[in-house]
Design an enzyme around this catalytic site. Structure first.
Site, PDB file in Angstrom:
ATOM      1  N   ASP A  21     -52.684   9.034 -69.719  1.00  9.43           N
ATOM      2  CA  ASP A  21     -53.073   9.803 -70.907  1.00  9.43           C
ATOM      3  C   ASP A  21     -52.277  11.099 -70.995  1.00  9.43           C
ATOM      4  O   ASP A  21     -51.869  11.516 -72.088  1.00  9.43           O
ATOM      5  CB  ASP A  21     -54.571  10.118 -70.871  1.00  9.43           C
ATOM      6  CG  ASP A  21     -55.428   8.893 -71.166  1.00  9.43           C
ATOM      7  OD1 ASP A  21     -54.880   7.879 -71.624  1.00  9.43           O
ATOM      8  OD2 ASP A  21     -56.651   8.964 -70.936  1.00  9.43           O
ATOM      9  N   GLU A  55     -49.336   2.854 -76.423  1.00 11.71           N
ATOM     10  CA  GLU A  55     -48.196   3.717 -76.120  1.00 11.71           C
ATOM     11  C   GLU A  55     -47.143   3.649 -77.225  1.00 11.71           C
ATOM     12  O   GLU A  55     -45.975   3.940 -77.001  1.00 11.71           O
ATOM     13  CB  GLU A  55     -47.568   3.319 -74.787  1.00 11.71           C
ATOM     14  CG  GLU A  55     -46.933   1.942 -74.736  1.00 11.71           C
ATOM     15  CD  GLU A  55     -47.898   0.828 -74.382  1.00 11.71           C
ATOM     16  OE1 GLU A  55     -47.424  -0.245 -73.954  1.00 11.71           O
ATOM     17  OE2 GLU A  55     -49.133   1.009 -74.541  1.00 11.71           O
ATOM     18  N   HIS A  84     -55.089   6.014 -65.121  1.00 18.74           N
ATOM     19  CA  HIS A  84     -55.153   6.187 -66.570  1.00 18.74           C
ATOM     20  C   HIS A  84     -55.148   7.658 -66.983  1.00 18.74           C
ATOM     21  O   HIS A  84     -54.676   7.985 -68.081  1.00 18.74           O
ATOM     22  CB  HIS A  84     -56.389   5.476 -67.116  1.00 18.74           C
ATOM     23  CG  HIS A  84     -56.276   3.984 -67.089  1.00 18.74           C
ATOM     24  ND1 HIS A  84     -55.590   3.268 -68.042  1.00 18.74           N
ATOM     25  CD2 HIS A  84     -56.747   3.068 -66.190  1.00 18.74           C
ATOM     26  CE1 HIS A  84     -55.639   1.969 -67.758  1.00 18.74           C
ATOM     27  NE2 HIS A  84     -56.337   1.827 -66.645  1.00 18.74           N
ATOM     28  N   ASP A 141     -41.709   3.150 -78.613  1.00 21.55           N
ATOM     29  CA  ASP A 141     -42.597   2.594 -77.585  1.00 21.55           C
ATOM     30  C   ASP A 141     -42.171   3.111 -76.214  1.00 21.55           C
ATOM     31  O   ASP A 141     -40.972   3.105 -75.883  1.00 21.55           O
ATOM     32  CB  ASP A 141     -42.537   1.064 -77.604  1.00 21.55           C
ATOM     33  CG  ASP A 141     -43.607   0.445 -76.732  1.00 21.55           C
ATOM     34  OD1 ASP A 141     -44.738   0.309 -77.218  1.00 21.55           O
ATOM     35  OD2 ASP A 141     -43.313   0.106 -75.569  1.00 21.55           O
ATOM     36  N   ASN A 169     -49.781   3.571 -65.708  1.00 21.25           N
ATOM     37  CA  ASN A 169     -51.237   3.456 -65.537  1.00 21.25           C
ATOM     38  C   ASN A 169     -51.601   2.809 -64.209  1.00 21.25           C
ATOM     39  O   ASN A 169     -52.520   3.252 -63.506  1.00 21.25           O
ATOM     40  CB  ASN A 169     -51.833   2.634 -66.687  1.00 21.25           C
ATOM     41  CG  ASN A 169     -52.053   3.456 -67.945  1.00 21.25           C
ATOM     42  OD1 ASN A 169     -52.220   4.674 -67.878  1.00 21.25           O
ATOM     43  ND2 ASN A 169     -52.055   2.808 -69.093  1.00 21.25           N
TER      44      ASN A 169
END
Length: 252
Positions: free
Chosen positions: A140, A166, A136, A123, A131
């Site tokens: 990404d 994530e 975002h 994670d 973010n």
């Protein structure tokens, strides 16, 4: 018959127009053979003319029909391949998706009565901050780079997937705990380099990793739950670390 399947495989690797030419040639040869047999028996004086006419008619008819048919077949094959890719691949990172990960890892685990390997749950730490601070699109981009870092850190036969947001998973068939530790350290270091190479100052791309060794008769769900528990302990312990059962902290 393997030779026949091999011949078909080579045929479908040709370009569409080459396939159409092959079908046309085959049709023409077949028609010429039938014409030759038939007219040599009944109308031998017209044999040459009819052979020419048969070849011309067969070519005019067979080529466009076979081209259109083969083109449609190729389009269907491409669509099937795209649908298969969409059903098994995470659209953002190119890794396997959760469904395909569960299928492949589950098959590997169910095929052995001993320890089948190791599951890693990975994670990205404080991903929401990335973010919120950078947007975002940048988030990404970080996920894509993290996915590539994981892919480059594991073995060729390991199964990598993005299983949500994530969160990533790796199944290492045949691996033991020491090997898993080595791979986890490599993943942690490579993921940190993603943030170091970012254009924006202040992006942290550390990861927390939960490790679970598959035990005899354990299901995949049970191993994943154990790895999830270890991941939670890694988060509680301060993140940027690896945890396994029994709970011993291994800082990457």
């Amino acid at each position: 018959m393997s030779w026949l399947q091999s011949a078909f495989d080579r045929f479908f690797k040709l370009r569409i127009w080459q396939q159409a030419c092959f079908v046309t040639l085959f049709s023409m040869l077949a028609a010429e053979t039938l014409t030759l047999v038939f007219y040599s028996i009944f109308f031998s004086e017209r044999l040459l003319l009819d052979l020419v006419l048969t070849a011309l008619i067969t070519t005019v008819i067979a080529y466009p029909i076979s081209y259109v048919f083969l083109r449609k077949t190729a389009m269907v094959a491409e669509l099937v391949a795209e649908l298969d890719m969409a059903a098994t691949t995470d659209f953002l990172t190119g890794l396997r998706n959760r469904r395909d990960f569960m299928r492949i890892a589950g098959e590997m685990i169910s095929s052995t009565v001993s320890s089948a390997g190791v599951v890693l749950i990975i994670d990205v730490d404080h991903f929401k901050r990335i973010n919120d601070r950078f947007g975002h699109a940048e988030g990404d981009r970080v996920l894509v780079l993290i996915a590539e870092a994981i892919r480059q850190s594991v073995r060729a036969n390991d199964v990598c997937a993005r299983i949500g947001g994530e969160e990533f998973a790796v199944f290492m068939p045949g691996a033991d705990l020491p090997l898993a530790h080595t791979i986890c350290e490599r993943i942690a270091i490579t993921c940190r380099l993603v943030g170091c190479g970012a254009n924006d100052v202040g992006i942290s791309t550390t990861v927390s990793i939960g490790v679970a060794v598959h035990g005899p008769l354990q299901s995949l769900d049970e191993v994943i739950r154990e790895a999830d528990t270890m991941l939670y302990k890694a988060k509680q312990g301060g993140r940027d670390r690896v945890m396994h059962q029994p709970p011993r902290d291994i800082v990457a």
